[in-house]
Design a protein around this motif. Sequence first.
Motif, PDB file in Angstrom:
ATOM      1  N   ARG A  11       8.547   5.726 -11.569  1.00  0.00           N
ATOM      2  CA  ARG A  11       7.957   4.590 -10.441  1.00  0.00           C
ATOM      3  C   ARG A  11       7.154   5.196  -9.501  1.00  0.00           C
ATOM      4  N   PHE A  12       5.810   4.880  -9.507  1.00  0.00           N
ATOM      5  CA  PHE A  12       5.073   5.395  -8.304  1.00  0.00           C
ATOM      6  C   PHE A  12       4.443   4.318  -7.592  1.00  0.00           C
ATOM      7  N   ILE A  13       4.613   4.335  -6.140  1.00  0.00           N
ATOM      8  CA  ILE A  13       4.016   3.213  -5.192  1.00  0.00           C
ATOM      9  C   ILE A  13       3.287   3.986  -4.342  1.00  0.00           C
ATOM     10  N   VAL A  14       1.886   3.248  -4.254  1.00  0.00           N
ATOM     11  CA  VAL A  14       0.986   3.923  -3.080  1.00  0.00           C
ATOM     12  C   VAL A  14       0.577   2.761  -2.455  1.00  0.00           C
ATOM     13  N   LYS A  15       0.646   2.590  -1.048  1.00  0.00           N
ATOM     14  CA  LYS A  15       0.163   1.594  -0.067  1.00  0.00           C
ATOM     15  C   LYS A  15      -1.117   2.275   0.565  1.00  0.00           C
ATOM     16  N   ARG A  16      -2.043   1.241   0.731  1.00  0.00           N
ATOM     17  CA  ARG A  16      -3.345   1.776   1.269  1.00  0.00           C
ATOM     18  C   ARG A  16      -4.075   0.461   1.637  1.00  0.00           C
ATOM     19  N   ASN A  39       5.635 -11.351 -12.276  1.00  0.00           N
ATOM     20  CA  ASN A  39       7.273 -11.242 -12.460  1.00  0.00           C
ATOM     21  C   ASN A  39       7.858  -9.931 -11.992  1.00  0.00           C
ATOM     22  N   PHE A  40       7.203  -9.240 -11.600  1.00  0.00           N
ATOM     23  CA  PHE A  40       7.715  -7.876 -11.085  1.00  0.00           C
ATOM     24  C   PHE A  40       9.161  -8.023 -10.390  1.00  0.00           C
ATOM     25  N   ASP A  41      10.070  -7.096 -10.495  1.00  0.00           N
ATOM     26  CA  ASP A  41      11.270  -7.468  -9.796  1.00  0.00           C
ATOM     27  C   ASP A  41      11.471  -5.885  -9.622  1.00  0.00           C
ATOM     28  N   PRO A  42      11.418  -5.340  -8.421  1.00  0.00           N
ATOM     29  CA  PRO A  42      11.740  -4.187  -7.984  1.00  0.00           C
ATOM     30  C   PRO A  42      12.885  -3.431  -8.307  1.00  0.00           C
ATOM     31  N   ARG A  43      14.059  -4.284  -8.666  1.00  0.00           N
ATOM     32  CA  ARG A  43      15.286  -4.072  -8.944  1.00  0.00           C
ATOM     33  C   ARG A  43      15.785  -3.487 -10.247  1.00  0.00           C
ATOM     34  N   ASP A  50       1.345  -1.155 -14.524  1.00  0.00           N
ATOM     35  CA  ASP A  50       0.042  -0.757 -13.657  1.00  0.00           C
ATOM     36  C   ASP A  50      -0.384  -1.989 -13.006  1.00  0.00           C
ATOM     37  N   CYS A  51       0.051  -2.167 -11.743  1.00  0.00           N
ATOM     38  CA  CYS A  51      -0.131  -3.449 -10.906  1.00  0.00           C
ATOM     39  C   CYS A  51      -0.634  -2.960  -9.646  1.00  0.00           C
ATOM     40  N   HIS A  52      -1.464  -3.921  -9.141  1.00  0.00           N
ATOM     41  CA  HIS A  52      -2.084  -3.655  -7.779  1.00  0.00           C
ATOM     42  C   HIS A  52      -2.005  -5.128  -7.053  1.00  0.00           C
ATOM     43  N   PHE A  53      -1.355  -5.022  -5.866  1.00  0.00           N
ATOM     44  CA  PHE A  53      -1.078  -6.078  -5.130  1.00  0.00           C
ATOM     45  C   PHE A  53      -1.733  -6.242  -3.653  1.00  0.00           C
ATOM     46  N   CYS A  54      -2.715  -7.022  -3.392  1.00  0.00           N
ATOM     47  CA  CYS A  54      -3.589  -7.021  -2.532  1.00  0.00           C
ATOM     48  C   CYS A  54      -3.122  -8.191  -1.521  1.00  0.00           C
ATOM     49  N   CYS A  55      -2.680  -7.952  -0.293  1.00  0.00           N
ATOM     50  CA  CYS A  55      -2.044  -8.860   0.821  1.00  0.00           C
ATOM     51  C   CYS A  55      -2.965  -8.991   1.924  1.00  0.00           C
ATOM     52  N   VAL A  56      -2.950 -10.113   2.542  1.00  0.00           N
ATOM     53  CA  VAL A  56      -3.898 -10.283   3.748  1.00  0.00           C
ATOM     54  C   VAL A  56      -3.329 -10.679   4.900  1.00  0.00           C
ATOM     55  N   SER A  57      -2.081 -10.506   5.005  1.00  0.00           N
ATOM     56  CA  SER A  57      -1.487 -10.910   6.533  1.00  0.00           C
ATOM     57  C   SER A  57      -0.819  -9.782   7.284  1.00  0.00           C
ATOM     58  N   ASP A  58      -0.563  -9.489   8.552  1.00  0.00           N
ATOM     59  CA  ASP A  58      -0.045  -8.525   9.256  1.00  0.00           C
ATOM     60  C   ASP A  58       1.306  -8.062   8.292  1.00  0.00           C
ATOM     61  N   ASN A  59       1.388  -6.800   8.280  1.00  0.00           N
ATOM     62  CA  ASN A  59       2.655  -6.225   7.791  1.00  0.00           C
ATOM     63  C   ASN A  59       3.350  -6.722   6.318  1.00  0.00           C
ATOM     64  N   CYS A  60       2.082  -7.387   5.572  1.00  0.00           N
ATOM     65  CA  CYS A  60       2.551  -8.123   4.371  1.00  0.00           C
ATOM     66  C   CYS A  60       2.855  -7.047   3.338  1.00  0.00           C
ATOM     67  N   ASN A  61       2.830  -5.649   3.376  1.00  0.00           N
ATOM     68  CA  ASN A  61       3.097  -4.890   2.410  1.00  0.00           C
ATOM     69  C   ASN A  61       4.184  -3.797   2.617  1.00  0.00           C
ATOM     70  N   THR A  62       5.037  -4.220   3.638  1.00  0.00           N
ATOM     71  CA  THR A  62       6.087  -3.520   4.006  1.00  0.00           C
ATOM     72  C   THR A  62       7.193  -3.246   2.928  1.00  0.00           C
ATOM     73  N   GLY A  63       7.208  -4.324   2.132  1.00  0.00           N
ATOM     74  CA  GLY A  63       8.275  -4.196   0.949  1.00  0.00           C
ATOM     75  C   GLY A  63       7.724  -3.770  -0.263  1.00  0.00           C
ATOM     76  N   THR A  64       8.494  -3.595  -1.556  1.00  0.00           N
ATOM     77  CA  THR A  64       7.928  -3.179  -2.785  1.00  0.00           C
ATOM     78  C   THR A  64       6.699  -3.914  -3.184  1.00  0.00           C
ATOM     79  N   LYS A  65       6.847  -5.325  -3.135  1.00  0.00           N
ATOM     80  CA  LYS A  65       5.764  -6.085  -3.680  1.00  0.00           C
ATOM     81  C   LYS A  65       5.575  -7.241  -2.514  1.00  0.00           C
ATOM     82  N   PRO A  66       4.389  -7.242  -2.092  1.00  0.00           N
ATOM     83  CA  PRO A  66       4.162  -8.477  -1.248  1.00  0.00           C
ATOM     84  C   PRO A  66       4.632  -9.626  -1.513  1.00  0.00           C
TER      85      PRO A  66
END
Length: 74
Positions: A11-16, A39-43, A50-66
Motif C-alpha cells: 500500500r502506498f499513500i501520498v498526501k499532497r 467503501n475503502f477500509d484502511p484496516r 487506485d483511489c484519489h480523495f480530495c477533501c476541502v476542510s482544514d486538516n481533513c486528510n490527517t487519517g488514511t481516508k478523509p
Amino acid sequence: MTDIQESQAGRFIVKRCVNEATCYNDWFILSSDQNDCLNFDPRLPADNLDCHFCCVSDNCNTGTKPADSSLYNP
C-alpha cells in the motif's frame, strides 16, 4: 488530496496539495463513483486499488481516508 494505491507490492499513500482542476479530475471524475474507493477500509487489504480523495476542510486528510463529509463536491 490523499492518493491510495494498493497491490500485491503493498500500500502506498501520498498526501499532497492540489488545485481545483486536479481535485475535480482525480477525485470527482476518476474515483468518486468507484465502489472500491467509496467503501475503502484502511484496516482491510485491497488488491489493485487506485483511489484519489480530495477533501476541502482544514486538516481533513490527517487519517488514511478523509471523512466523506469533507470530500470535494462541485
